[in-house]
Write a protein that holds these residues in place. Structure first.
Motif, PDB file in Angstrom:
ATOM      1  N   PRO A  20      48.353  57.967  59.344  1.00  0.00           N
ATOM      2  CA  PRO A  20      49.321  57.595  58.322  1.00  0.00           C
ATOM      3  C   PRO A  20      48.653  57.437  56.962  1.00  0.00           C
ATOM      4  O   PRO A  20      47.447  57.301  56.851  1.00  0.00           O
ATOM      5  CB  PRO A  20      49.875  56.251  58.817  1.00  0.00           C
ATOM      6  CG  PRO A  20      49.443  56.145  60.244  1.00  0.00           C
ATOM      7  CD  PRO A  20      48.197  56.944  60.358  1.00  0.00           C
ATOM      8  N   ALA A  21      49.464  57.412  55.924  1.00  0.00           N
ATOM      9  CA  ALA A  21      48.953  57.173  54.579  1.00  0.00           C
ATOM     10  C   ALA A  21      48.544  55.716  54.433  1.00  0.00           C
ATOM     11  O   ALA A  21      48.818  54.882  55.294  1.00  0.00           O
ATOM     12  CB  ALA A  21      50.023  57.526  53.552  1.00  0.00           C
ATOM     13  N   ALA A  22      47.887  55.408  53.314  1.00  0.00           N
ATOM     14  CA  ALA A  22      47.465  54.038  53.061  1.00  0.00           C
ATOM     15  C   ALA A  22      48.668  53.106  53.053  1.00  0.00           C
ATOM     16  O   ALA A  22      49.761  53.478  52.652  1.00  0.00           O
ATOM     17  CB  ALA A  22      46.739  53.965  51.717  1.00  0.00           C
ATOM     18  N   THR A  23      48.448  51.869  53.487  1.00  0.00           N
ATOM     19  CA  THR A  23      49.515  50.889  53.577  1.00  0.00           C
ATOM     20  C   THR A  23      50.180  50.684  52.212  1.00  0.00           C
ATOM     21  O   THR A  23      49.497  50.408  51.227  1.00  0.00           O
ATOM     22  CB  THR A  23      48.936  49.551  54.072  1.00  0.00           C
ATOM     23  OG1 THR A  23      48.175  49.804  55.250  1.00  0.00           O
ATOM     24  CG2 THR A  23      50.037  48.559  54.391  1.00  0.00           C
ATOM     25  N   PRO A  24      51.508  50.816  52.111  1.00  0.00           N
ATOM     26  CA  PRO A  24      52.184  50.739  50.814  1.00  0.00           C
ATOM     27  C   PRO A  24      51.955  49.426  50.079  1.00  0.00           C
ATOM     28  O   PRO A  24      51.986  49.392  48.855  1.00  0.00           O
ATOM     29  CB  PRO A  24      53.655  50.914  51.183  1.00  0.00           C
ATOM     30  CG  PRO A  24      53.646  51.632  52.486  1.00  0.00           C
ATOM     31  CD  PRO A  24      52.422  51.151  53.192  1.00  0.00           C
ATOM     32  N   GLU A  25      51.763  48.311  50.813  1.00  0.00           N
ATOM     33  CA  GLU A  25      51.640  47.008  50.172  1.00  0.00           C
ATOM     34  C   GLU A  25      50.348  46.863  49.393  1.00  0.00           C
ATOM     35  O   GLU A  25      50.175  45.927  48.637  1.00  0.00           O
ATOM     36  CB  GLU A  25      51.729  45.901  51.224  1.00  0.00           C
ATOM     37  CG  GLU A  25      53.057  45.906  51.968  1.00  0.00           C
ATOM     38  CD  GLU A  25      52.936  45.231  53.312  1.00  0.00           C
ATOM     39  OE1 GLU A  25      51.803  45.001  53.742  1.00  0.00           O
ATOM     40  OE2 GLU A  25      53.971  44.946  53.914  1.00  0.00           O
ATOM     41  N   VAL A  26      49.395  47.767  49.564  1.00  0.00           N
ATOM     42  CA  VAL A  26      48.098  47.675  48.903  1.00  0.00           C
ATOM     43  C   VAL A  26      48.186  48.368  47.545  1.00  0.00           C
ATOM     44  O   VAL A  26      48.463  49.568  47.458  1.00  0.00           O
ATOM     45  CB  VAL A  26      46.998  48.318  49.776  1.00  0.00           C
ATOM     46  CG1 VAL A  26      45.655  48.247  49.063  1.00  0.00           C
ATOM     47  CG2 VAL A  26      46.935  47.630  51.133  1.00  0.00           C
ATOM     48  N   SER A  27      47.939  47.622  46.475  1.00  0.00           N
ATOM     49  CA  SER A  27      48.009  48.202  45.134  1.00  0.00           C
ATOM     50  C   SER A  27      46.861  49.178  44.914  1.00  0.00           C
ATOM     51  O   SER A  27      45.856  49.172  45.649  1.00  0.00           O
ATOM     52  CB  SER A  27      47.930  47.090  44.089  1.00  0.00           C
ATOM     53  OG  SER A  27      46.628  46.511  44.084  1.00  0.00           O
ATOM     54  N   GLY A  28      47.021  50.000  43.889  1.00  0.00           N
ATOM     55  CA  GLY A  28      45.960  50.935  43.558  1.00  0.00           C
ATOM     56  C   GLY A  28      44.661  50.230  43.210  1.00  0.00           C
ATOM     57  O   GLY A  28      43.575  50.679  43.590  1.00  0.00           O
ATOM     58  N   LYS A  29      44.758  49.107  42.509  1.00  0.00           N
ATOM     59  CA  LYS A  29      43.563  48.357  42.137  1.00  0.00           C
ATOM     60  C   LYS A  29      42.873  47.794  43.378  1.00  0.00           C
ATOM     61  O   LYS A  29      41.642  47.878  43.510  1.00  0.00           O
ATOM     62  CB  LYS A  29      43.943  47.220  41.187  1.00  0.00           C
ATOM     63  CG  LYS A  29      42.762  46.368  40.757  1.00  0.00           C
ATOM     64  CD  LYS A  29      43.198  45.252  39.818  1.00  0.00           C
ATOM     65  CE  LYS A  29      42.000  44.375  39.429  1.00  0.00           C
ATOM     66  NZ  LYS A  29      42.411  43.256  38.525  1.00  0.00           N
ATOM     67  N   ALA A  30      43.668  47.235  44.292  1.00  0.00           N
ATOM     68  CA  ALA A  30      43.087  46.673  45.514  1.00  0.00           C
ATOM     69  C   ALA A  30      42.449  47.767  46.360  1.00  0.00           C
ATOM     70  O   ALA A  30      41.371  47.581  46.937  1.00  0.00           O
ATOM     71  CB  ALA A  30      44.160  45.940  46.311  1.00  0.00           C
ATOM     72  N   ARG A  31      43.111  48.915  46.433  1.00  0.00           N
ATOM     73  CA  ARG A  31      42.560  50.022  47.209  1.00  0.00           C
ATOM     74  C   ARG A  31      41.246  50.507  46.597  1.00  0.00           C
ATOM     75  O   ARG A  31      40.292  50.816  47.318  1.00  0.00           O
ATOM     76  CB  ARG A  31      43.563  51.169  47.286  1.00  0.00           C
ATOM     77  CG  ARG A  31      43.072  52.381  48.082  1.00  0.00           C
ATOM     78  CD  ARG A  31      43.037  52.096  49.570  1.00  0.00           C
ATOM     79  NE  ARG A  31      42.235  53.053  50.288  1.00  0.00           N
ATOM     80  CZ  ARG A  31      42.483  53.454  51.534  1.00  0.00           C
ATOM     81  NH1 ARG A  31      43.528  52.975  52.186  1.00  0.00           N
ATOM     82  NH2 ARG A  31      41.687  54.305  52.129  1.00  0.00           N
ATOM     83  N   ALA A  32      41.172  50.563  45.286  1.00  0.00           N
ATOM     84  CA  ALA A  32      39.944  51.005  44.631  1.00  0.00           C
ATOM     85  C   ALA A  32      38.793  50.051  44.922  1.00  0.00           C
ATOM     86  O   ALA A  32      37.658  50.477  45.178  1.00  0.00           O
ATOM     87  CB  ALA A  32      40.171  51.115  43.118  1.00  0.00           C
ATOM     88  N   ILE A  33      39.078  48.761  44.898  1.00  0.00           N
ATOM     89  CA  ILE A  33      38.047  47.780  45.235  1.00  0.00           C
ATOM     90  C   ILE A  33      37.631  47.937  46.690  1.00  0.00           C
ATOM     91  O   ILE A  33      36.436  47.920  47.013  1.00  0.00           O
ATOM     92  CB  ILE A  33      38.559  46.349  44.951  1.00  0.00           C
ATOM     93  CG1 ILE A  33      38.702  46.135  43.446  1.00  0.00           C
ATOM     94  CG2 ILE A  33      37.635  45.303  45.570  1.00  0.00           C
ATOM     95  CD1 ILE A  33      39.356  44.827  43.064  1.00  0.00           C
ATOM     96  N   HIS A  34      38.611  48.090  47.559  1.00  0.00           N
ATOM     97  CA  HIS A  34      38.319  48.283  48.983  1.00  0.00           C
ATOM     98  C   HIS A  34      37.402  49.487  49.193  1.00  0.00           C
ATOM     99  O   HIS A  34      36.464  49.441  49.991  1.00  0.00           O
ATOM    100  CB  HIS A  34      39.624  48.464  49.757  1.00  0.00           C
ATOM    101  CG  HIS A  34      39.452  48.678  51.229  1.00  0.00           C
ATOM    102  ND1 HIS A  34      39.223  47.640  52.110  1.00  0.00           N
ATOM    103  CD2 HIS A  34      39.463  49.816  51.979  1.00  0.00           C
ATOM    104  CE1 HIS A  34      39.110  48.127  53.337  1.00  0.00           C
ATOM    105  NE2 HIS A  34      39.244  49.445  53.281  1.00  0.00           N
TER     106      HIS A  34
END
Length: 407
Positions: A20-34
């Motif tokens: 599946p795609a990345a979890t929708p609840e995760v913002s772009g900023k949070a995903r970048a940090i992750h």
């Protein structure tokens, strides 16, 4: 590792697609940090799948198709850089014949891990030291450390600890669901046998310190943890455990012991096994139906892909007849946030028990792990904190173990 247990069977959720795609609840900023953080999980039971007919770590799988929670495509989708791949052996009879069979099974599993890494050498690399982690991740490869869950296979010959260390094992736990020759389990229905570690278990601790192996007290009794903390010259890890203050279960650890663990430089790696996160709703009819299904179908790790798919369909039909809930992502985060508040960011990590029964609603497989980073950021933790939680703390412990060995 809890394969085929009723709680696992009842608690597992369904994914709609293999990757599946990345979890929708995760913002772009949070995903970048992750994505910037080096992310490890300290308890991956995925090697149990390596010998399954038709199963390939390099291909995308799904809970809805074959129960799988971790594979290379989904590690990339979820942003997991690696971790400790477990050599798990269920506790069996404590006889010479059974122990020899367990030894052979553990050695075969270690070989399977090495064969996987060799076959996928462009994507995966075995790690042996703390410094290997950044070097391997910088090449875009998955970092594969090895661990042993339940040292039952070693009980007839402690010299096998050297053998497994040479094969790359850098973390070992003495016990699992039941007491064994090393010490007491937290969940043996018979209760304590040794009141902690056995004499062999004390030698196990000393040998781990000598060889440079991290001691893992998950599944061990409170007394075993106390004694490991007292005896070990290096920090101790709980590779996949939870907080008893949040949910009072024997597998979880109370605040006083978590503080003692941290005082010795140790780390609790937060577990997502539903039955340890919160009390599961009871449904005897559902559990009886699932038990009958698993008795009829046998061990799913010996099944062909078509047979596994049949098992999944029948299991889903049972769960549809007996709908129930299981803990959600917020319940998991209560454990993590409690531990962080109690002992601080230097002593908390992540070991979700993927492919061993781990997973709660909203944290179903490795694709969902960016939610953890996002939730930690919302709770006020920084990117530097996430670096410690996801990998820095366990690598610090590994360096401490390496330094003690060097002395």
């Amino acid at each position: 590792m809890h394969l085929n247990s009723i709680a696992f069977a009842a608690g597992i959720a369904i994914l709609a697609a293999p990757v599946p795609a990345a979890t929708p609840e995760v913002s772009g900023k949070a995903r970048a940090i992750h994505e910037r953080v080096l992310t490890f999980d300290t308890h991956l039971d995925t090697p149990a799948n390596f010998s399954r007919p038709g199963w390939d770590f390099a291909e995308g799988h799904s809970l809805s198709r074959d129960f799988g929670q971790v594979d290379l495509p989904r590690m990339k989708a979820g942003g997991l850089d690696g971790g400790f791949f477990a050599i798990y052996t269920p506790q069996g009879p404590r006889t010479p014949e059974a122990t020899a069979a367990a030894r052979d099974a553990a050695l075969i599993r270690a070989v399977e891990i090495r064969e996987m890494a060799a076959r996928l050498s462009d994507k995966v690399e075995l790690a042996f030291t703390a410094d290997d982690a950044v070097r391997i991740a910088a090449k875009g490869k998955v970092v594969v450390y090895q661990s042993i869950e339940n040292s039952y296979p070693l009980s007839a010959d402690l010299g096998l600890m050297t053998t497994f260390h040479e094969l790359g094992v850098r973390m070992m736990s003495p016990v699992h669901f039941l007491n064994n020759d090393f010490g007491d389990s937290s969940t043996d229905p018979k209760g304590p046998e040794w009141n902690g570690l056995s004499p062999l278990g004390r030698r196990f601790v000393a040998e781990a310190n000598r060889l440079g192996i991290i001691l893992d007290a998950s599944h061990a009794s409170d007394a075993v943890l106390d004694q490991m903390l007292a005896l070990s010259t290096t920090p101790v890890i709980l590779s996949h455990s939870g907080c008893k203050a949040v949910y009072d279960h024997p597998r979880n650890v109370d605040d006083a012991r978590l503080i003692a663990l941290a005082a010795k430089g140790g780390v609790i790696q937060m577990n997502a096994y539903a039955g340890y996160v919160a009390k599961l709703p009871e449904n005897p009819e559902r559990d009886a139906a699932l038990k009958a299904l698993y008795a009829k179908m046998g061990n799913r790790h010996d099944m062909t892909p078509d047979r596994v798919a049949e098992l999944v369909r029948e299991r889903d039909a049972i769960l549809a007849r007996y709908p129930g809930s299981k803990p959600d992502f917020d319940a998991f985060m209560k454990h993590m946030l409690h531990a962080l508040k109690l002992v601080g960011v230097d002593h908390v990590g992540i070991g979700l028990d993927w492919d061993g029964g781990g997973g709660v609603e909203g944290l179903e497989d490795v694709v969902d792990i960016p939610r953890i980073s996002a939730a930690l950021l919302v709770a006020g933790y920084t990117e530097a904190d996430l670096q410690k939680i996801w990998s820095g703390n366990v690598l610090r412990v590994l360096r401490a173990v390496e330094a003690a060995k060097a002395k």
